[in-house]
Design an enzyme around this catalytic site. Structure first.
Site, PDB file in Angstrom:
ATOM      1  CG  HIS A 279      42.414  34.016  24.520  1.00  0.00           C
ATOM      2  ND1 HIS A 279      41.741  34.337  23.358  1.00  0.00           N
ATOM      3  CD2 HIS A 279      42.558  35.191  25.198  1.00  0.00           C
ATOM      4  CE1 HIS A 279      41.495  35.641  23.338  1.00  0.00           C
ATOM      5  NE2 HIS A 279      41.976  36.173  24.438  1.00  0.00           N
TER       6      HIS A 279
ATOM      7  CG  ASN B 236      40.131  47.430  31.013  1.00  0.00           C
ATOM      8  OD1 ASN B 236      40.400  46.437  30.340  1.00  0.00           O
ATOM      9  ND2 ASN B 236      40.700  48.603  30.802  1.00  0.00           N
TER      10      ASN B 236
ATOM     11  CG  HIS C  83      42.915  44.594  28.666  1.00  0.00           C
ATOM     12  ND1 HIS C  83      41.572  44.720  28.945  1.00  0.00           N
ATOM     13  CD2 HIS C  83      43.024  43.476  27.909  1.00  0.00           C
ATOM     14  CE1 HIS C  83      40.902  43.724  28.381  1.00  0.00           C
ATOM     15  NE2 HIS C  83      41.766  42.950  27.762  1.00  0.00           N
TER      16      HIS C  83
ATOM     17  NE  ARG D 258      40.444  40.305  29.961  1.00  0.00           N
ATOM     18  CZ  ARG D 258      39.430  40.819  30.643  1.00  0.00           C
ATOM     19  NH1 ARG D 258      39.403  40.703  31.977  1.00  0.00           N
ATOM     20  NH2 ARG D 258      38.437  41.428  30.039  1.00  0.00           N
TER      21      ARG D 258
END
Length: 318
Positions: A190, A93, A65, A61
């Site tokens: 995910h 975040n 990001h 992740r």
């Protein structure tokens, strides 16, 4: 067992990446200057995972990001300073963690080859290791990224939100040069991780003027989510695993999505167009097909470059 993308497939993929990115990155970028780089990074990731099974999801992740704001330049690692609030302290975040893994890997790499390897390359390698060490595929990571000097929390609004519909998702990915196929494959990330109640509250309470719960959710699953996340939840860190095998990289995410047991609105959105639904079904039916496309899409995403320097400390500009 982890699978490796063939040299031919990789070569064809690299030709599809923009000329600027492919010219900047190379598989053998550190062969002469830091040959033990990948061993050092993998060792740091393995050690962290042995103590905390949530690390793979966190690293994957974190890389995502990072790449979606200013390219893959490690700007997500920078600390807020003075009047500037950095990306890591932006609302999307706040729940990022495991930054220490990148710091530990950077320290090990600096001991081997000082001032040579960027934090952005270390993060890209760590994300790859996070996937492979969780039972997913491995691949050769193109290297040569530079670290960025700017990090602004205000720019985190550019990240795709868990409440996005399919049009918003497609537009968000397209702005980074990523296709619908990339969107669906990368959503498969995910398969690892955990979601806090705030990320899916919109589906289980006050869904719209007529319904309290999103009708696309499996009723039994929705009831479980409502028990875990009541309307006025006050339990810190309450939430749900993203799929039934949340520490194993597999294609369960796609299978559960077709059963109405996905977590985010943005997950459910993948079933709202014929093209994206067909891809979900394709990946649900074959782990191998999903992994092959995931690797292609990860290489494509992680080849979005944008930095200017090599940081000695990943938390601060040099």
């Amino acid at each position: 067992m982890a699978t490796i993308v063939s040299t031919l497939s990789f070569a064809l993929l690299m030709l599809s990446i923009s000329s600027a990115a492919s010219n900047a990155l190379s598989l053998n970028y550190y062969d002469e200057t830091c040959p033990q780089l990948e061993y050092a990074v993998t060792k740091a990731v393995k050690k962290a995972i042995s103590n905390d099974k949530t690390v793979p999801a966190a690293l994957l992740r974190m890389h995502f990001h990072d790449c979606f704001i200013r390219g893959c330049d490690a700007s997500v690692l920078l600390e807020s300073k003075g009047k500037n609030t950095a990306e890591k302290d932006g609302p999307p975040n706040i729940s990022l963690h495991a930054f220490y893994v990148i710091d530990n890997a950077k320290e090990a790499v600096e001991a081997l080859c000082p001032g040579v390897v960027s934090c952005a390359d270390i993060l890209a390698l760590a994300a790859r290791d996070a996937v492979s060490l969780s039972g997913g595929p491995t691949w050769e990571v193109p290297k040569g990224r530079k670290d960025g000097r700017l990090s602004k929390a205000s720019e985190t609004r550019q990240l795709p939100a868990p409440t996005f519909n399919i049009s918003q998702l497609q537009q968000n990915f397209a702005r980074r040069g990523l296709s619908v196929k990339d969107l669906v494959a990368l959503s498969g990330g995910h398969t690892l991780g955990f979601a806090h109640c705030s990320s899916f509250q919109n589906r289980i309470h006050n869904f719209n003027a007529r319904l309290d719960v999103d009708p696309s959710l499996n009723p039994t699953f929705a009831a479980r989510l409502r028990r875990v996340c009541p309307a006025h939840n006050k339990v810190k860190n309450a939430g749900s695993a993203l799929d039934s095998t949340s520490t194993t990289f597999d294609n369960a995410y796609f299978k559960l999505l077709l059963q109405g047991t996905s977590i985010f609105s943005s997950d459910q959105a993948l079933l709202t167009t014929p093209k994206t639904k067909a891809l979900v079904s394709k990946f649900a039916s074959s782990k191998g097909v999903f992994e092959k496309q995931f690797v292609k899409s990860m290489i494509k995403m992680s080849s979005i470059t944008g930095g200017q320097e090599i940081r000695l400390d990943c938390k601060v500009v040099r």
